[in-house]
Design an enzyme around this catalytic site. Structure first.
Site, short mmCIF file in Angstrom:
data_model
loop_
_atom_site.label_atom_id
_atom_site.label_comp_id
_atom_site.label_asym_id
_atom_site.label_seq_id
_atom_site.Cartn_x
_atom_site.Cartn_y
_atom_site.Cartn_z
N GLY A 8 -13.00 -58.18 -17.72
CA GLY A 8 -12.63 -58.02 -19.13
C GLY A 8 -13.55 -57.04 -19.84
CE1 TYR A 143 -10.59 -67.98 -26.69
CE2 TYR A 143 -11.01 -68.58 -28.97
CZ TYR A 143 -11.39 -67.92 -27.82
OH TYR A 143 -12.57 -67.22 -27.80
CE LYS A 147 -12.90 -69.04 -24.26
NZ LYS A 147 -13.48 -68.34 -23.09
CB ILE A 173 -18.03 -60.82 -32.09
CG1 ILE A 173 -18.51 -62.08 -31.33
CG2 ILE A 173 -18.95 -59.63 -31.81
CD1 ILE A 173 -19.89 -62.59 -31.69
#
Ligand code: AKB
Length: 320
Positions: A8, A143, A147, A173
């Site tokens: 990734g 998601y 996680k 981020i």
């Protein structure tokens, strides 16, 4: 660590982490990879690059053997917003990709695996004013589900096989190199680009939405510091809360207005509002501070000045 594979490496964090790790460990020792999107020129020209799909275990194994990889950093993930459009794809890439990474690392007796987690592990039942390290983890997005499961699976590999697996719960981020894709916190990046390009921004969450955020230099520092921490001193492994900033969209817009007085913002909340509302305002990162010395550097205004400068220069050069 001798040879690091970044899975990734074309994404928001992966692309900048590739360059940071190449700077630290040497260009040839950091193999960047992705499923299909081409890498930036900087990533492509500075070191080895491979195309493969992390859900294909054999392809991952072949690349690891070819380059004698002894550390995998798995940045491949479907984020919160896109994950809600396609939950099965999110499960497939986030979970089956993770299992392949852990299995190949175990079979090849690798030195280390870094598997990022996210504030998306939190949800209803978590104290939202400052999420503790140990708390209720009942996320409302696929998601988030992947996680939480990912953290548990990663810790299982530590306990059962003694594999060195580490990870942190990234907040939103903010960066100016590669755009984020498919997350709920993407507004905190888009606002800067639109401020520079159009002098205004329409936000998809309400002005009082407050989330934990972090500027990319701090994100790179947190990631590298955790990778370099003494494993024997870690009590946690794949689930470190890491805090840096906590601000509302209004705070963010006000910070931009200090340097661009004409900037305006309006609000059209969509389905991402519910996701944002299920996440905490801030996180308690005492464990990261105590176990590996985490300490962020950037506050909101420092970040705003830097973002506007870098994006302003790109705009002047016609790059955005
Ligand atoms: C998202 O918004 O989905 C991501 C995250 C917080 O993990 N940026």
């Amino acid at each position: 660590m001798k040879k690091i594979l970044i899975v990734g490496a074309v994404g928001q964090i992966g692309s900048e982490l590739t360059m940071e790790l190449r700077r630290i460990y040497g260009n040839d020792n950091v193999i960047a990879s992705t499923r299909k999107s081409p890498p930036s020129e900087t990533v492509a020209k500075s070191g080895p690059f491979e195309y493969f799909d992390v859900v294909n275990k054999q392809a991952l194994e072949t690349v690891c053997k070819k380059h004698n990889v002894d550390c995998i950093v798995n940045m491949a993930a479907i984020l919160s917003a896109v994950g809600e459009q396609n939950p099965m794809m999110a499960w497939d890439i986030n979970m089956n990709g993770l299992f392949n990474v852990l299995e190949v690392a175990r079979e090849m007796k690798m030195e280390q695996v870094l598997v990022p987690s996210s504030i998306a592990v939190f949800g209803p039942g978590t104290p939202l004013d400052c999420a503790p390290q140990e708390t209720v983890l009942k996320p409302s997005t696929m998601y988030g589900v992947t996680k939480v499961a990912g953290e548990l699976v990663a810790d299982y590999y530590v306990k059962k096989y003694g594999l060195d697996v580490r990870g942190l719960r990234y907040p939103g981020i903010i960066s100016n190199e590669t755009l984020p894709g498919g997350g709920t916190t993407d507004y905190a990046v888009a606002i800067y680009y639109d401020a520079v390009k159009y002098g205004k921004y329409t936000c998809f969450v309400k002005e009082d939405t407050r989330l934990p955020m972090m500027y990319m230099p701090d994100c790179l520092k947190a990631t590298v510091d955790l990778m370099q921490a003494d494993f024997s001193k870690l009590k946690h492994h794949s689930d470190f809360n890491v805090g840096a900033m906590s601000f509302s969209v209004k705070d963010l817009a006000d910070s931009i207005k200090k340097y661009m007085p004409g900037f305006t913002i309006d609000y059209k909340p969509d389905f991402r509002q519910a996701i944002a509302d299920s996440w905490p305002d801030a996180v308690d990162d005492k464990a990261a501070r105590e176990e590996w010395g985490w300490k962020p550097s950037f506050d909101l205004d420092m970040m705003t000045q830097d973002m506007l400068k870098v994006i302003g220069e790109k705009h002047k050069k016609g790059l955005i």
